[in-house]
Design a protein around this motif. Structure first.
Motif, PDB file in Angstrom:
ATOM      1  N   PRO A  80       0.808  -1.230   0.000  1.00 39.59           N
ATOM      2  CA  PRO A  80       0.000   0.000   0.000  1.00 39.59           C
ATOM      3  C   PRO A  80       0.840   1.278   0.000  1.00 39.59           C
ATOM      4  O   PRO A  80       0.515   2.240  -0.696  1.00 39.59           O
ATOM      5  N   SER A  81       1.952   1.283   0.740  1.00 39.48           N
ATOM      6  CA  SER A  81       2.798   2.490   0.786  1.00 39.48           C
ATOM      7  C   SER A  81       3.387   2.808  -0.586  1.00 39.48           C
ATOM      8  O   SER A  81       3.607   3.974  -0.928  1.00 39.48           O
ATOM      9  N   GLU A  82       3.630   1.762  -1.389  1.00 40.64           N
ATOM     10  CA  GLU A  82       4.187   1.969  -2.735  1.00 40.64           C
ATOM     11  C   GLU A  82       3.127   2.527  -3.682  1.00 40.64           C
ATOM     12  O   GLU A  82       3.445   3.263  -4.614  1.00 40.64           O
ATOM     13  N   VAL A  83       1.850   2.187  -3.434  1.00 39.45           N
ATOM     14  CA  VAL A  83       0.747   2.773  -4.219  1.00 39.45           C
ATOM     15  C   VAL A  83       0.730   4.280  -3.991  1.00 39.45           C
ATOM     16  O   VAL A  83       0.578   5.069  -4.927  1.00 39.45           O
ATOM     17  N   GLU A  84       0.926   4.683  -2.748  1.00 41.66           N
ATOM     18  CA  GLU A  84       0.893   6.109  -2.381  1.00 41.66           C
ATOM     19  C   GLU A  84       2.022   6.892  -3.029  1.00 41.66           C
ATOM     20  O   GLU A  84       1.877   8.083  -3.298  1.00 41.66           O
ATOM     21  N   ALA A  85       3.152   6.236  -3.280  1.00 39.22           N
ATOM     22  CA  ALA A  85       4.349   6.933  -3.768  1.00 39.22           C
ATOM     23  C   ALA A  85       4.352   7.158  -5.278  1.00 39.22           C
ATOM     24  O   ALA A  85       5.269   7.778  -5.806  1.00 39.22           O
ATOM     25  N   CYS A  86       3.326   6.669  -5.988  1.00 39.67           N
ATOM     26  CA  CYS A  86       3.315   6.731  -7.463  1.00 39.67           C
ATOM     27  C   CYS A  86       2.580   7.955  -7.987  1.00 39.67           C
ATOM     28  O   CYS A  86       1.558   8.359  -7.442  1.00 39.67           O
ATOM     29  N   ASP A  87       3.107   8.496  -9.103  1.00 38.03           N
ATOM     30  CA  ASP A  87       2.383   9.535  -9.850  1.00 38.03           C
ATOM     31  C   ASP A  87       1.438   8.906 -10.870  1.00 38.03           C
ATOM     32  O   ASP A  87       0.515   9.556 -11.359  1.00 38.03           O
ATOM     33  N   GLY A  88       1.716   7.666 -11.238  1.00 27.50           N
ATOM     34  CA  GLY A  88       0.892   6.905 -12.173  1.00 27.50           C
ATOM     35  C   GLY A  88       1.160   5.427 -11.942  1.00 27.50           C
ATOM     36  O   GLY A  88       2.134   5.068 -11.280  1.00 27.50           O
ATOM     37  N   LEU A  89       0.292   4.573 -12.478  1.00 25.25           N
ATOM     38  CA  LEU A  89       0.416   3.137 -12.246  1.00 25.25           C
ATOM     39  C   LEU A  89       0.057   2.367 -13.506  1.00 25.25           C
ATOM     40  O   LEU A  89      -0.897   2.719 -14.201  1.00 25.25           O
ATOM     41  N   VAL A  90       0.811   1.307 -13.782  1.00 23.92           N
ATOM     42  CA  VAL A  90       0.477   0.367 -14.850  1.00 23.92           C
ATOM     43  C   VAL A  90       0.009  -0.930 -14.207  1.00 23.92           C
ATOM     44  O   VAL A  90       0.663  -1.450 -13.299  1.00 23.92           O
ATOM     45  N   VAL A  91      -1.144  -1.436 -14.658  1.00 25.35           N
ATOM     46  CA  VAL A  91      -1.627  -2.757 -14.238  1.00 25.35           C
ATOM     47  C   VAL A  91      -1.397  -3.673 -15.439  1.00 25.35           C
ATOM     48  O   VAL A  91      -2.045  -3.526 -16.472  1.00 25.35           O
ATOM     49  N   PRO A  92      -0.435  -4.607 -15.333  1.00 28.59           N
ATOM     50  CA  PRO A  92      -0.018  -5.380 -16.503  1.00 28.59           C
ATOM     51  C   PRO A  92      -0.981  -6.500 -16.857  1.00 28.59           C
ATOM     52  O   PRO A  92      -1.944  -6.775 -16.141  1.00 28.59           O
ATOM     53  N   GLY A  93      -0.664  -7.167 -17.977  1.00 29.08           N
ATOM     54  CA  GLY A  93      -1.362  -8.385 -18.328  1.00 29.08           C
ATOM     55  C   GLY A  93      -0.978  -9.489 -17.363  1.00 29.08           C
ATOM     56  O   GLY A  93      -0.025  -9.376 -16.608  1.00 29.08           O
ATOM     57  N   GLY A  94      -1.730 -10.558 -17.407  1.00 34.88           N
ATOM     58  CA  GLY A  94      -1.542 -11.685 -16.506  1.00 34.88           C
ATOM     59  C   GLY A  94      -2.839 -12.467 -16.498  1.00 34.88           C
ATOM     60  O   GLY A  94      -3.475 -12.635 -17.537  1.00 34.88           O
ATOM     61  N   GLU A  95      -3.291 -12.876 -15.337  1.00 38.78           N
ATOM     62  CA  GLU A  95      -4.568 -13.581 -15.217  1.00 38.78           C
ATOM     63  C   GLU A  95      -5.408 -12.801 -14.221  1.00 38.78           C
ATOM     64  O   GLU A  95      -5.045 -12.684 -13.052  1.00 38.78           O
ATOM     65  N   SER A  96      -6.521 -12.233 -14.678  1.00 39.08           N
ATOM     66  CA  SER A  96      -7.232 -11.221 -13.889  1.00 39.08           C
ATOM     67  C   SER A  96      -7.753 -11.743 -12.552  1.00 39.08           C
ATOM     68  O   SER A  96      -7.707 -11.024 -11.547  1.00 39.08           O
ATOM     69  N   THR A  97      -8.256 -12.983 -12.507  1.00 37.51           N
ATOM     70  CA  THR A  97      -8.784 -13.483 -11.232  1.00 37.51           C
ATOM     71  C   THR A  97      -7.647 -13.700 -10.232  1.00 37.51           C
ATOM     72  O   THR A  97      -7.764 -13.333  -9.061  1.00 37.51           O
ATOM     73  N   THR A  98      -6.523 -14.247 -10.701  1.00 38.47           N
ATOM     74  CA  THR A  98      -5.354 -14.443  -9.831  1.00 38.47           C
ATOM     75  C   THR A  98      -4.837 -13.093  -9.346  1.00 38.47           C
ATOM     76  O   THR A  98      -4.514 -12.912  -8.165  1.00 38.47           O
TER      77      THR A  98
END
Length: 198
Positions: free
Chosen positions: A34-52
């Protein structure tokens, strides 16, 4: 101060996104806490398996902080499974499928079929002069968009011609395909511009 863009690093093709973002001159970092979420100006959510990915985000106590930052206007770019994670509505999801949400779209999981149905196509992409070479791997597509959502790209040909595969709504952007493979940084550049302009 340089722009910091995190890549959600619970599952999926994290390294490839970090490499492209680093090549564009931003500080690219993994996000697992969570602390790393706070430190970002933007975020990429990559490909993978959405339910996992959703289950791991829940296990790492990341889902609520991510939802909160999206509500606060954090620019986020989702690719493939990341598009599903940003969608408000999911077709063909699991009964307990959770998303971060924020994008007023209905997305269909594995819309193009299984792994063997993966394909590549050059797409016209809104705002880019030359087509983008798009790689689709067990990809979703967008079934429906809300009134605030801008369609950035559609499939050109074949049985899925006309299907929506890239969208933007305010600071949120998503593609069905994997722009991190293939060596063309222009879609990421669009996202970096979005982050730096917000």
């Amino acid at each position: 101060m340089s722009t910091t863009i995190g890549v959600l690093a619970v599952q999926g093709d994290v390294r490839e996104h970090l490499r492209v973002l680093g090549g564009l001159g931003v500080r690219a970092t993994t996000v697992r806490r969570p602390s790393e979420v706070e430190a970002c100006d933007g975020l990429v959510v990559p490909g993978g398996e959405s339910t996992t990915m959703a289950k791991l985000a829940r296990a790492f106590d990341l889902l609520e902080p991510l939802r909160q930052r999206v509500k606060e206007g954090l620019p986020v770019f989702g690719t493939c499974a990341g598009m599903i994670m940003l969608a408000d509505r999911v077709e063909d999801g699991t009964a307990d499928q959770e998303t971060i949400g924020g994008l007023d779209i209905t997305v269909r999981r594995n819309a193009f079929g299984r792994q063997v149905d993966s394909f590549e196509e050059d797409l016209s992409f809104e705002g880019l002069a030359e087509p983008v070479h798009a790689v689709f791997i067990r990809a979703p597509w967008v079934e429906a968009v809300g009134s605030e959502v801008e369609v950035l790209a559609r499939v050109n040909s074949g049985p899925a011609a006309g299907r929506i595969v890239a969208v933007r709504q305010g600071p949120l952007m998503a593609t069905s395909f994997h722009p991190e493979v293939g060596g063309d940084p222009r879609v990421h550049r669009r996202f970096v511009d979005l982050v730096e302009g917000s």
